[in-house]
Design a protein around this motif. Structure first.
Motif, PDB file in Angstrom:
ATOM      1  N   GLU A  77       9.012 -56.744 -15.916  1.00  0.00           N
ATOM      2  CA  GLU A  77       8.943 -57.645 -16.809  1.00  0.00           C
ATOM      3  C   GLU A  77       9.499 -58.803 -17.030  1.00  0.00           C
ATOM      4  O   GLU A  77       9.423 -60.333 -17.693  1.00  0.00           O
ATOM      5  CB  GLU A  77       9.051 -56.815 -18.347  1.00  0.00           C
ATOM      6  CG  GLU A  77       8.598 -55.254 -18.514  1.00  0.00           C
ATOM      7  CD  GLU A  77       9.624 -54.165 -18.224  1.00  0.00           C
ATOM      8  OE1 GLU A  77       9.848 -53.665 -18.716  1.00  0.00           O
ATOM      9  OE2 GLU A  77       8.614 -53.934 -17.256  1.00  0.00           O
ATOM     10  N   ILE A  78      10.705 -58.496 -16.382  1.00  0.00           N
ATOM     11  CA  ILE A  78      11.778 -59.903 -15.995  1.00  0.00           C
ATOM     12  C   ILE A  78      11.195 -60.885 -14.128  1.00  0.00           C
ATOM     13  O   ILE A  78      11.115 -62.145 -14.896  1.00  0.00           O
ATOM     14  CB  ILE A  78      13.092 -59.108 -15.781  1.00  0.00           C
ATOM     15  CG1 ILE A  78      13.034 -58.328 -16.904  1.00  0.00           C
ATOM     16  CG2 ILE A  78      14.238 -60.271 -15.451  1.00  0.00           C
ATOM     17  CD1 ILE A  78      14.926 -57.714 -16.798  1.00  0.00           C
ATOM     18  N   PHE A  79      11.183 -60.237 -13.466  1.00  0.00           N
ATOM     19  CA  PHE A  79      10.440 -60.945 -12.434  1.00  0.00           C
ATOM     20  C   PHE A  79       9.359 -61.669 -12.407  1.00  0.00           C
ATOM     21  O   PHE A  79       8.796 -62.418 -11.515  1.00  0.00           O
ATOM     22  CB  PHE A  79      11.190 -59.807 -11.744  1.00  0.00           C
ATOM     23  CG  PHE A  79      10.420 -59.065 -10.420  1.00  0.00           C
ATOM     24  CD1 PHE A  79       9.853 -59.615  -9.806  1.00  0.00           C
ATOM     25  CD2 PHE A  79      11.465 -57.798 -10.563  1.00  0.00           C
ATOM     26  CE1 PHE A  79       8.877 -58.226  -9.630  1.00  0.00           C
ATOM     27  CE2 PHE A  79      10.381 -56.889  -9.927  1.00  0.00           C
ATOM     28  CZ  PHE A  79       8.997 -57.230  -9.223  1.00  0.00           C
ATOM     29  N   VAL A  80       8.730 -60.885 -12.415  1.00  0.00           N
ATOM     30  CA  VAL A  80       7.146 -61.143 -12.846  1.00  0.00           C
ATOM     31  C   VAL A  80       7.251 -62.322 -13.951  1.00  0.00           C
ATOM     32  O   VAL A  80       6.463 -62.586 -15.590  1.00  0.00           O
ATOM     33  CB  VAL A  80       6.187 -60.538 -13.108  1.00  0.00           C
ATOM     34  CG1 VAL A  80       4.789 -61.281 -12.383  1.00  0.00           C
ATOM     35  CG2 VAL A  80       6.459 -59.231 -11.893  1.00  0.00           C
ATOM     36  N   PRO A  81       6.316 -63.910 -13.558  1.00  0.00           N
ATOM     37  CA  PRO A  81       6.519 -64.708 -14.466  1.00  0.00           C
ATOM     38  C   PRO A  81       4.649 -64.506 -15.086  1.00  0.00           C
ATOM     39  O   PRO A  81       4.409 -63.800 -14.718  1.00  0.00           O
ATOM     40  CB  PRO A  81       6.762 -65.877 -13.734  1.00  0.00           C
ATOM     41  CG  PRO A  81       7.184 -65.698 -12.269  1.00  0.00           C
ATOM     42  CD  PRO A  81       6.652 -64.741 -12.037  1.00  0.00           C
ATOM     43  N   LYS A  82       5.332 -64.964 -16.238  1.00  0.00           N
ATOM     44  CA  LYS A  82       4.188 -64.951 -17.370  1.00  0.00           C
ATOM     45  C   LYS A  82       2.125 -65.362 -16.662  1.00  0.00           C
ATOM     46  O   LYS A  82       1.610 -64.448 -16.884  1.00  0.00           O
ATOM     47  CB  LYS A  82       4.242 -65.780 -18.877  1.00  0.00           C
ATOM     48  CG  LYS A  82       5.183 -65.067 -19.392  1.00  0.00           C
ATOM     49  CD  LYS A  82       5.331 -65.299 -21.021  1.00  0.00           C
ATOM     50  CE  LYS A  82       6.346 -64.664 -21.769  1.00  0.00           C
ATOM     51  NZ  LYS A  82       7.239 -64.799 -21.131  1.00  0.00           N
ATOM     52  N   THR A  99      20.904 -60.729 -10.080  1.00  0.00           N
ATOM     53  CA  THR A  99      21.468 -60.749 -10.868  1.00  0.00           C
ATOM     54  C   THR A  99      20.336 -59.225 -11.499  1.00  0.00           C
ATOM     55  O   THR A  99      21.585 -58.217 -12.582  1.00  0.00           O
ATOM     56  CB  THR A  99      21.634 -61.364 -12.444  1.00  0.00           C
ATOM     57  OG1 THR A  99      20.082 -62.242 -12.570  1.00  0.00           O
ATOM     58  CG2 THR A  99      22.267 -62.509 -11.802  1.00  0.00           C
ATOM     59  N   GLY A 100      19.375 -58.954 -11.622  1.00  0.00           N
ATOM     60  CA  GLY A 100      18.380 -58.102 -12.388  1.00  0.00           C
ATOM     61  C   GLY A 100      18.526 -58.294 -13.821  1.00  0.00           C
ATOM     62  O   GLY A 100      18.043 -57.297 -14.201  1.00  0.00           O
ATOM     63  N   LYS A 101      18.958 -59.171 -14.025  1.00  0.00           N
ATOM     64  CA  LYS A 101      18.741 -60.079 -15.638  1.00  0.00           C
ATOM     65  C   LYS A 101      17.126 -61.313 -15.521  1.00  0.00           C
ATOM     66  O   LYS A 101      17.976 -62.047 -14.257  1.00  0.00           O
ATOM     67  CB  LYS A 101      19.906 -60.278 -16.611  1.00  0.00           C
ATOM     68  CG  LYS A 101      21.107 -58.806 -16.295  1.00  0.00           C
ATOM     69  CD  LYS A 101      22.157 -59.403 -16.826  1.00  0.00           C
ATOM     70  CE  LYS A 101      22.723 -57.986 -16.815  1.00  0.00           C
ATOM     71  NZ  LYS A 101      24.448 -58.253 -16.693  1.00  0.00           N
TER      72      LYS A 101
END
Length: 500
Positions: A399-404, A459-461
RNA sequence: GGCGAUAUGGUGUAACUGGUUAACACGUCGCCCUCUCAAGGCGAAGAGUUCGGGUUCGAGCCCCGAUAUCGCUACCA
């Protein structure tokens, strides 16, 4: 006994250098000999100016101090090949005079065309230019015309002409090895830029520096006949050769940064202890065999030999003749176990000291502080904000690393491109920024998407201190490793998913 | 493709240079300890030594052949 290691300053100091360094160090110290460090900086195209100092630092970090070298001097200097070009020129002239070498006027482009033709015809690519058979007049004419040239070794025998048809040398670990001269190419000795190649410089330096035992990696076996030919042409004694097995990736290929962290800088920054690294390298290829019954009695050694041992232990019982020749896999899992062993063995003071000189050093914290200071309201938030600087692993969720607007696959492909783009970068914000932006334009990714992706991987964030500065502070070796691990993990996750 | 080197569990190594049921370490799994996680302790699975021949009373160790892997095959080292 005199031995040497001869690293090239072409990038980060390599674990392979430390491995061969350790072996040479042990060999010298066990026999009261000298351990020489020589910098082989004859390749101008791959030269990295900061590399030499990093090599010094890394070797000292693991505790391998040389007796002679560029920075400590010695009676056989200079120890930097770029400072010895006069010497090479002089000796090369001798080869030219005796006809052992000749000037070759073919251009790199011409040779490339020829090589491709030979490959296409399924022939061994070999030099077969006309210059080899030039008459003195022809050569003089070409020389006067100012044509650039290289100087090549005239390998005798076989279909090349008269002379000895093969070269046999003794490898101390393997016995005699023979090469038919039909399979030995006319090696370039002196490049057209006036710098020698490894083969020439290495032989001349080893002789001039009184090297008695050449302990180097197995990849050099094939070129050893060329070296032997050179020693003989000069009328010099041939040193003993000890070719060591090559460190391998898990898939058994020669260890490479694509598949393993190979930079010593990485290991230091990631919190490995030098003792553990040295111990681990000593495990590679055997050498620390069980003592025989006799040795137990005469030398008073322990019967039981564990996998954990110090440099002093190695000095005492490392046996070169017991090295096993299969290429050992550089197994991070075992290295980590050993490192844990050493960590647990430390006193609290030692442990604190280890932290204070690495992860929690003032110099590291000083670089991180300004990136965080303006973004937090209590000191405790430092941990929330800067945690990734101190972690071995971060695991961003999709959810964080894949752009919308992107799919997982697209994102992973882009990540791989990103890694490739940034791998060759000089590690500064400007340089990383430039190569990221050019890639994003290329692949039609927005700056925001690209930066967010890398931010997540690092960063994982989704929120963090400024990305480029963070990358620089975190360091190239560790940053690249983090991206590589991210890709590996995603690959595994994909494999798992498809299995279900 | 050519040449060279190498070959013991998933990984690193042992096996007193031919002599019982191939050993140790890492990893994996289980149990114990324990508030958790490690560490530690105990235990298990996992190779018949790449394959095929041969020599021998006897072969992982010697010989022959095959295969596989790796390296080299650059005006890189």
């Amino acid at each position: 006994m005199r031995v040497r290691i001869a690293p090239s300053p072409t990038g980060d100091p390599h674990v392979g250098t430390a491995y061969i360094g350790l072996l040479n160090y042990l060999f010298a110290k066990q026999r009261g000999g000298k351990f020489v460090l020589r910098i082989e900086d004859t390749d101008r195209t791959r030269f990295v100016s900061s590399s030499e100092q990093m090599i010094f630092d890394a070797l000292r970090w693991v505790g391998l101090q040389w007796d002679e070298g560029p920075d400590v001097g010695g009676p056989h200097g200079p120890y930097r090949q770029s400072e010895r070009t006069e010497i090479y020129r002089e000796y090369c002239q001798r080869l030219l005079d005796s006809g052992t070498a000749y000037r070759a006027f073919e251009t790199a482009e011409e040779l490339e065309v020829e090589r491709k033709a030979q490959m296409a015809a399924k022939q061994a690519p070999k030099y077969a230019g006309p210059s080899r058979n030039y008459t003195p007049d022809q050569a003089a004419t070409a020389l006067e015309a100012g044509k650039p040239y290289t100087i090549r070794l005239r390998v005798p025998g076989g279909d090349k002409g008269p002379g000895i048809a093969s070269t046999t040398f003794r490898d101390e670990l393997r016995g005699n090895v023979t090469f038919d001269h039909n399979n030995v190419d006319d090696q370039v000795l002196m490049k057209s830029d006036g710098y020698p190649t490894y083969h020439l410089a290495n032989v001349i330096d080893d002789h001039l520096m009184g090297i008695t035992d050449v302990i180097r990696a197995e990849e050099w076996i094939s070129s050893t006949p060329k070296h032997v030919l050179l020693y003989r042409a000069f009328g010099w004694d041939v040193p003993r050769f000890w070719h060591m097995p090559l460190l391998r990736n898990a898939d058994k290929s020669k260890i490479s940064k694509r598949k393993n962290p190979v930079s010593l800088i990485y290991y230091r920054q990631a919190g490995f202890l030098p003792e553990a690294m040295l111990n681990f390298l000593g495990l590679m290829g055997g050498g620390m065999a069980q003592p025989s019954e006799q040795e137990i009695v005469t030398k008073g050694l322990d019967t039981k030999l564990s996998d954990k041992f110090s440099l002093a232990d190695m000095l005492q019982r490392f046996d070169f003749l017991r090295i096993s020749l299969g290429g050992p896999v550089f197994d991070l899992v075992k290295l980590k176990w050993l490192n844990g062993e050493y960590l647990r063995g430390q006193t609290t003071e030692e442990f604190l000291e280890a932290l204070r000189t690495t992860l929690l050093s003032d110099s590291y914290l000083r670089e991180i502080a300004p990136l965080v200071q303006t973004r937090i309201e209590t000191l405790a938030q430092f941990g929330d904000m800067a945690d990734f600087f101190f972690k071995d692993d971060v695991q961003p969720s999709p959810e964080i690393f894949v752009p919308k607007k992107r799919t997982l696959d697209e994102t992973l492909t882009f990540s791989a491109d990103l890694l490739a783009a940034v791998e060759g970068c000089e590690w500064t914000t400007e340089s990383i920024d430039a190569s990221m932006r050019s890639l994003m334009t290329d692949k039609e990714w927005s700056v925001k998407e690209g930066f967010m992706l890398l931010r997540a991987i690092l960063t994982g964030k989704s929120a963090s201190p400024p990305l480029l500065e963070s990358l620089v502070v975190f360091g190239k070796a560790r940053s690249l490793d983090r991206v590589r691990r991210f890709l590996d993990m995603q690959k595994k996750a994909a494999a798992m998913a498809s299995r279900k």
